[in-house]
Enzyme design. Structure first.
Site, short mmCIF file in Angstrom:
data_model
loop_
_atom_site.label_atom_id
_atom_site.label_comp_id
_atom_site.label_asym_id
_atom_site.label_seq_id
_atom_site.Cartn_x
_atom_site.Cartn_y
_atom_site.Cartn_z
N GLY A 198 0.78 -1.32 -0.08
CA GLY A 198 0.72 0.43 -0.01
C GLY A 198 0.92 1.10 -0.14
N HIS A 199 0.55 1.82 1.02
CA HIS A 199 0.52 3.77 0.47
C HIS A 199 2.30 3.71 1.21
CE1 HIS A 199 0.86 7.57 0.35
NE2 HIS A 199 0.22 7.90 1.87
N PHE A 200 2.00 3.10 1.90
CA PHE A 200 4.18 3.22 3.26
C PHE A 200 4.20 2.55 2.95
CE2 PHE A 200 1.38 6.44 5.47
CZ PHE A 200 2.17 7.98 5.65
#
Length: 324
Positions: free
Chosen positions: A298-300
């Site tokens: 995901g994002h991180f």
């Protein structure tokens, strides 16, 4: 046979198995530095104390790591030891984030222009004349401002879920943010405030990952503690509004890419709901030699794939950067 000798053989065999497994999992990052070798500093820039993490030999090529929202340089806590045996690594916190000063909103302009200008001065204050950039989320518009202003300083760019193309903002997440750009009202700001609460912060770390049990809750807990400081959420709302200035710079940054062709590694969490993979592919229009890797996270992405990204970086930078 002597019991101690049997135990010694057993331990040695077990160690060989573990070393083989580590080498197979991340061959490019097996020679890493200890987190104990990371040092922590603060330097004053225009009267604002900027906190930063530093590791690695100062005579080695420098990597400047620029964090995203709502985190700080702590997002690089797992990556820095994977690089610091070979590179001089510096990761600052922006004003209002992490351990850096948080000037009151009525006495400091919280905008991407101002933060980029201050980080530019930070690099000069700590003596960085040339550096490779790692940019993620907010780090991209800050880093690209630096690169476009000082192309001679940037030796390479690593992009991890950081946007520079309109395609990367054409998704559901950005609808209420764009509404706030168009009409800066308390009502529109209120629609964004859930992102600043623990549920929104945790969502950024856990949405789209392969295995939530491998994501440390320390990450969103630390970020939330900073967000919960009096006045910080108003700062973040102001930064949401300032993000609306970034698309106007996209043509400038894309022109920089085309003209200077900085070596670029794109390591992108493809399940990101904020900056989806649609924002990763357009880089190849302007940088056809860029390396694109879509990761199943995901994002991180560093929370789940720091070893993989560290390995990609060591390979890429080893081929790209020359000794200073």
């Amino acid at each position: 046979m002597n019991p101690s000798r049997i135990l010694g053989h057993t331990v040695a065999a077990f160690s060989l198995v573990i070393l083989a497994q580590v080498a197979h999992a991340a061959p490019a990052t097996s020679n890493v530095a200890s987190t104990a070798n990371v040092s922590y500093h603060t330097v004053a820039v225009d009267g604002v104390n900027i906190f930063y993490r530093e590791a690695g030999p100062k005579k080695a090529p420098t990597l400047l790591l620029l964090h995203g929202f709502p985190t700080s340089s702590q997002m690089f806590r797992n990556l820095i030891p994977l690089l610091a045996d070979r590179y001089h690594v510096i990761a600052p916190d922006y004003p209002g984030y992490g351990q850096s000063d948080m000037p009151p909103i009525d006495k400091f302009t919280y905008s991407f222009d101002n933060l980029a200008g201050l980080i530019d001065k930070f690099t000069q204050t700590v003596g960085l004349s040339r550096y490779a950039l790692y940019v993620q989320d907010y780090g991209a518009p800050i880093g690209y401002r630096l690169a476009a202003a000082h192309p001679e300083r940037v030796t390479a760019i690593v992009v991890q879920n950081g946007n520079a193309y309109n395609e990367g903002l054409d998704n559901e997440f950005w609808a209420p943010v764009k509404a706030y750009w168009a009409d800066k009202t308390v009502a529109n700001a209120a629609k964004l405030r859930p992102l600043l609460e623990i549920g929104g912060t945790k969502w950024q770390y856990t949405e789209g990952v392969r295995d939530v049990s491998r994501i440390s809750p320390d990450a969103w807990t630390v970020d939330q503690a900073y967000l919960d400081r009096p006045g910080n959420k108003d700062i973040q709302i102001e930064m949401f509004y300032s993000y609306g200035t970034n698309p106007g710079h996209y043509p400038e940054w894309q022109a920089y890419f085309r003209k200077y062709q900085p070596p670029m590694l794109i390591a992108w969490g493809k399940n990101d709901k904020i900056f989806p993979a649609a924002g990763a592919h357009p880089y190849l229009r302007d940088l056809p030699k860029a390396e694109l890797h879509l990761l199943d996270t995901g994002h991180f992405a560093l929370e789940e794939d720091s070893a993989a990204i560290g390995g990609l970086m060591r390979n890429f930078l080893g081929r790209t950067l020359k000794p200073e």
